[in-house]
Design a protein around this motif. Sequence first.
Motif, mmCIF file in Angstrom:
data_model
loop_
_atom_site.group_PDB
_atom_site.id
_atom_site.type_symbol
_atom_site.label_atom_id
_atom_site.label_comp_id
_atom_site.label_asym_id
_atom_site.label_seq_id
_atom_site.Cartn_x
_atom_site.Cartn_y
_atom_site.Cartn_z
ATOM 1 N N ALA A 15 0.869 -1.178 0.000
ATOM 2 C CA ALA A 15 0.000 0.000 0.000
ATOM 3 C C ALA A 15 0.905 1.226 0.000
ATOM 4 C CB ALA A 15 -0.918 0.002 1.220
ATOM 5 N N LEU A 16 0.527 2.228 -0.784
ATOM 6 C CA LEU A 16 1.374 3.404 -0.927
ATOM 7 C C LEU A 16 0.535 4.653 -1.116
ATOM 8 C CD1 LEU A 16 1.518 4.193 -4.270
ATOM 9 C CD2 LEU A 16 2.636 1.972 -4.239
ATOM 10 N N LEU A 17 1.164 5.782 -0.861
ATOM 11 C CA LEU A 17 0.589 7.094 -1.124
ATOM 12 C C LEU A 17 1.476 7.737 -2.176
ATOM 13 C CD1 LEU A 17 -1.655 9.059 -0.181
ATOM 14 C CD2 LEU A 17 0.050 10.067 1.355
ATOM 15 N N HIS A 18 0.867 8.213 -3.289
ATOM 16 C CA HIS A 18 1.625 8.689 -4.449
ATOM 17 C C HIS A 18 1.183 10.101 -4.795
ATOM 18 C CE1 HIS A 18 3.100 7.585 -8.784
ATOM 19 N NE2 HIS A 18 3.424 8.818 -8.460
ATOM 20 N N GLY A 19 2.146 11.008 -4.813
ATOM 21 C CA GLY A 19 1.866 12.387 -5.188
ATOM 22 C C GLY A 19 3.081 13.026 -5.828
ATOM 23 N N GLU A 20 3.020 14.344 -5.983
ATOM 24 C CA GLU A 20 4.149 15.066 -6.562
ATOM 25 C C GLU A 20 5.222 15.376 -5.525
ATOM 26 O OE1 GLU A 20 2.601 18.511 -8.544
ATOM 27 O OE2 GLU A 20 1.548 17.319 -10.035
ATOM 28 N N SER A 21 4.834 15.375 -4.261
ATOM 29 C CA SER A 21 5.772 15.660 -3.172
ATOM 30 C C SER A 21 5.236 15.015 -1.897
ATOM 31 C CB SER A 21 5.926 17.174 -2.975
ATOM 32 O OG SER A 21 4.684 17.730 -2.585
ATOM 33 N N ARG A 22 6.044 15.049 -0.859
ATOM 34 C CA ARG A 22 5.680 14.422 0.410
ATOM 35 C C ARG A 22 4.343 14.939 0.944
ATOM 36 N NH1 ARG A 22 8.592 11.919 4.563
ATOM 37 N NH2 ARG A 22 10.556 12.434 3.571
ATOM 38 N N ASP A 23 4.092 16.233 0.826
ATOM 39 C CA ASP A 23 2.889 16.828 1.416
ATOM 40 C C ASP A 23 1.833 17.184 0.376
ATOM 41 O OD1 ASP A 23 3.987 16.712 4.029
ATOM 42 O OD2 ASP A 23 5.213 18.478 3.560
ATOM 43 N N ASP A 24 1.829 16.534 -0.760
ATOM 44 C CA ASP A 24 0.877 16.826 -1.825
ATOM 45 C C ASP A 24 -0.553 16.551 -1.354
ATOM 46 O OD1 ASP A 24 -0.637 17.016 -4.142
ATOM 47 O OD2 ASP A 24 0.609 15.649 -5.308
ATOM 48 N N PRO A 25 -1.410 17.572 -1.288
ATOM 49 C CA PRO A 25 -2.793 17.356 -0.836
ATOM 50 C C PRO A 25 -3.618 16.544 -1.829
ATOM 51 C CG PRO A 25 -2.533 19.606 -1.626
ATOM 52 C CD PRO A 25 -1.162 18.973 -1.641
ATOM 53 N N ASN A 26 -3.137 16.426 -3.060
ATOM 54 C CA ASN A 26 -3.845 15.666 -4.088
ATOM 55 C C ASN A 26 -3.288 14.257 -4.279
ATOM 56 O OD1 ASN A 26 -5.486 17.906 -4.607
ATOM 57 N ND2 ASN A 26 -3.979 18.746 -6.026
ATOM 58 N N ALA A 27 -2.428 13.814 -3.371
ATOM 59 C CA ALA A 27 -1.851 12.472 -3.472
ATOM 60 C C ALA A 27 -2.965 11.427 -3.433
ATOM 61 C CB ALA A 27 -0.864 12.241 -2.335
ATOM 62 N N PHE A 28 -2.722 10.322 -4.112
ATOM 63 C CA PHE A 28 -3.700 9.240 -4.153
ATOM 64 C C PHE A 28 -3.119 7.986 -3.511
ATOM 65 C CE2 PHE A 28 -1.503 9.571 -8.234
ATOM 66 C CZ PHE A 28 -0.976 8.300 -8.402
ATOM 67 N N GLU A 29 -4.017 7.144 -3.033
ATOM 68 C CA GLU A 29 -3.633 5.872 -2.422
ATOM 69 C C GLU A 29 -3.704 4.765 -3.457
ATOM 70 O OE1 GLU A 29 -6.164 4.821 0.813
ATOM 71 O OE2 GLU A 29 -5.809 6.685 1.890
ATOM 72 N N SER A 30 -2.726 3.879 -3.430
ATOM 73 C CA SER A 30 -2.780 2.680 -4.263
ATOM 74 C C SER A 30 -2.489 1.469 -3.397
ATOM 75 C CB SER A 30 -1.748 2.734 -5.392
ATOM 76 O OG SER A 30 -2.107 3.673 -6.368
ATOM 77 N N VAL A 31 -3.212 0.398 -3.669
ATOM 78 C CA VAL A 31 -2.959 -0.884 -3.026
ATOM 79 C C VAL A 31 -2.708 -1.894 -4.136
ATOM 80 C CG1 VAL A 31 -3.892 -2.717 -1.575
ATOM 81 C CG2 VAL A 31 -4.394 -0.318 -1.029
ATOM 82 N N LEU A 32 -1.572 -2.556 -4.052
ATOM 83 C CA LEU A 32 -1.192 -3.576 -5.024
ATOM 84 C C LEU A 32 -1.302 -4.930 -4.345
ATOM 85 C CD1 LEU A 32 1.850 -1.452 -5.687
ATOM 86 C CD2 LEU A 32 0.317 -1.989 -7.543
ATOM 87 N N ALA A 33 -2.082 -5.807 -4.939
ATOM 88 C CA ALA A 33 -2.224 -7.168 -4.421
ATOM 89 C C ALA A 33 -1.572 -8.125 -5.412
ATOM 90 C CB ALA A 33 -3.693 -7.518 -4.231
ATOM 91 N N PHE A 34 -0.774 -9.042 -4.898
ATOM 92 C CA PHE A 34 -0.055 -10.024 -5.711
ATOM 93 C C PHE A 34 -0.666 -11.388 -5.389
ATOM 94 C CE2 PHE A 34 2.580 -6.441 -4.744
ATOM 95 C CZ PHE A 34 3.286 -6.174 -5.904
#
Length: 183
Positions: free
Chosen positions: A94-113
């Motif tokens: 599970a991760l949080l992905h944005g343009e920077s550490r404090d990006d208010p528009n960052a999105f969450e992704s969960v990768l299941a294998f």
Amino acid sequence: MATTSSGGEPEHATADREIVMSRVISAPRELVFEAFTQVRHLSRWWGPEGFSTTTRSFEFRVGGAWDFVMHGPDGTDYQEWITWREIVPPERIALLHGESRDDPNAFESVLAFEPVGDETRIVMRTVFPTKELRDEAVEKYHAIEGGEQTLRNLAAYVAELTRNDTGRNETTSNETTPKGAES
């Protein structure tokens, strides 16, 4: 019982803010998972067609981050930041992905294998903070096509690793067997 996102919301509450994609990859789950855990792998396959990646820093652990730049085929640089929120080898990231550490528009992704015989199904579920941000990612940045291309790149990369590993094993076997000693 409702399935919940990593943010604790019922899955149906996020449907208009999410993108879900999956792909079956012809490689063992451990190898597919490993391709996400080391820069030497990620730099070879991460991103849509025509993109390359430069890593500034990388620490694969819960709370660690990957600070990188994606270079588009048109010369545009995209500043990127991923914070690892959950790591369960070789099952889930599970991760949080944005343009920077404090990006208010960052999105969450969960990768299941998920193991599928000798193959691996990877399911990537991404949830955006708002429907508008999800729609912008789809329309302006072609997130669905880009995600599909990225998973295709991953599949091609682990196939190459598998072929190279098989080739090394065959070479090693041939080198250790004295000529004429084959049965």
